[in-house]
Design a protein around this motif. Sequence first.
Motif, mmCIF file in Angstrom:
data_model
loop_
_atom_site.group_PDB
_atom_site.id
_atom_site.type_symbol
_atom_site.label_atom_id
_atom_site.label_comp_id
_atom_site.label_asym_id
_atom_site.label_seq_id
_atom_site.Cartn_x
_atom_site.Cartn_y
_atom_site.Cartn_z
ATOM 1 N N ARG A 153 15.343 21.489 -12.214
ATOM 2 C CA ARG A 153 16.384 21.096 -11.270
ATOM 3 C C ARG A 153 15.707 20.265 -10.187
ATOM 4 O O ARG A 153 14.786 20.724 -9.522
ATOM 5 N N ASN A 154 16.172 19.041 -10.006
ATOM 6 C CA ASN A 154 15.585 18.124 -9.045
ATOM 7 C C ASN A 154 15.900 18.596 -7.628
ATOM 8 O O ASN A 154 17.067 18.767 -7.270
ATOM 9 N N ALA A 155 14.870 18.813 -6.819
ATOM 10 C CA ALA A 155 15.038 19.320 -5.458
ATOM 11 C C ALA A 155 15.760 18.317 -4.569
ATOM 12 O O ALA A 155 16.426 18.714 -3.603
ATOM 13 N N GLU A 156 15.671 17.040 -4.889
ATOM 14 C CA GLU A 156 16.318 16.013 -4.064
ATOM 15 C C GLU A 156 17.799 15.853 -4.390
ATOM 16 O O GLU A 156 18.616 15.668 -3.503
ATOM 17 N N THR A 157 18.153 15.924 -5.685
ATOM 18 C CA THR A 157 19.539 15.657 -6.098
ATOM 19 C C THR A 157 20.299 16.904 -6.525
ATOM 20 O O THR A 157 21.507 16.849 -6.706
ATOM 21 N N ASP A 158 19.588 18.007 -6.732
ATOM 22 C CA ASP A 158 20.156 19.270 -7.205
ATOM 23 C C ASP A 158 20.783 19.129 -8.603
ATOM 24 O O ASP A 158 21.646 19.894 -8.985
ATOM 25 N N GLU A 159 20.362 18.118 -9.367
ATOM 26 C CA GLU A 159 20.813 17.898 -10.729
ATOM 27 C C GLU A 159 19.732 18.356 -11.700
ATOM 28 O O GLU A 159 18.554 18.372 -11.363
ATOM 29 N N VAL A 160 20.135 18.700 -12.934
ATOM 30 C CA VAL A 160 19.171 19.034 -13.968
ATOM 31 C C VAL A 160 18.581 17.719 -14.494
ATOM 32 O O VAL A 160 19.320 16.804 -14.844
ATOM 33 N N ASN A 161 17.263 17.616 -14.516
ATOM 34 C CA ASN A 161 16.539 16.432 -14.980
ATOM 35 C C ASN A 161 15.529 16.847 -16.032
ATOM 36 O O ASN A 161 15.242 18.033 -16.195
ATOM 37 N N VAL A 162 14.981 15.847 -16.709
ATOM 38 C CA VAL A 162 13.932 16.064 -17.698
ATOM 39 C C VAL A 162 12.826 15.058 -17.431
ATOM 40 O O VAL A 162 13.085 13.870 -17.240
ATOM 41 N N VAL A 163 11.577 15.542 -17.383
ATOM 42 C CA VAL A 163 10.437 14.636 -17.380
ATOM 43 C C VAL A 163 9.801 14.717 -18.758
ATOM 44 O O VAL A 163 9.875 15.745 -19.421
ATOM 45 N N TYR A 164 9.200 13.608 -19.188
ATOM 46 C CA TYR A 164 8.593 13.583 -20.522
ATOM 47 C C TYR A 164 7.371 12.682 -20.506
ATOM 48 O O TYR A 164 7.248 11.795 -19.675
#
Length: 178
Positions: A153-164
């Motif tokens: 969960r991105n701390a800046e946007t509060d959205e679920v993100n994926v890094v790869y």
Amino acid sequence: MKINITGKNIELTDGLKTAVNDKLSKLDKYFTDDTTVNVTLSVEKDRQKIEVTIPIKGQIIRSEQVSNDMYVSIDLVEEVIERQLRKYRTKLVSKQNEPKEFFQEDFIEEDDDDEEDSQIKIKRTKHFGIKPMYPEDACVQMELLGHDFFVFRNAETDEVNVVYKRRGNTYGLIEPEF
């Protein structure tokens, strides 16, 4: 099928355009005439890369092939896309995707000998808490776990993100778009 060819760091010669059109025209039997195929040819050092993207309502059929010879890459990409189409026919030709808009009727009605093999089977399910963190911290966590991707969960946007992980020891970030 309409084929759009672009080039990056490469001159698009008539020979290359002909090779791409000849190889990808073999896919005509799968798609309707108004299906658009986007092809990007690029050169990075000794790497000859071709990327083919076929957007279809709700899905993207894509292949990227790299070799030291562009004509070899072109041959490989056509084979991979054809294999993907056969393997995932039952998924691509579902009612919600309205297949008649994009696929030839013969392809839709063709018997699928590999239907059992093409069934997606989820072997394992994992549950974990998603903590808010910055993308850089998620990359560090991914490296510590030895994984190729990491959901957070991105701390800046509060959205679920994926890094790869990407080639060349770089990282990518996938953010949702609504």
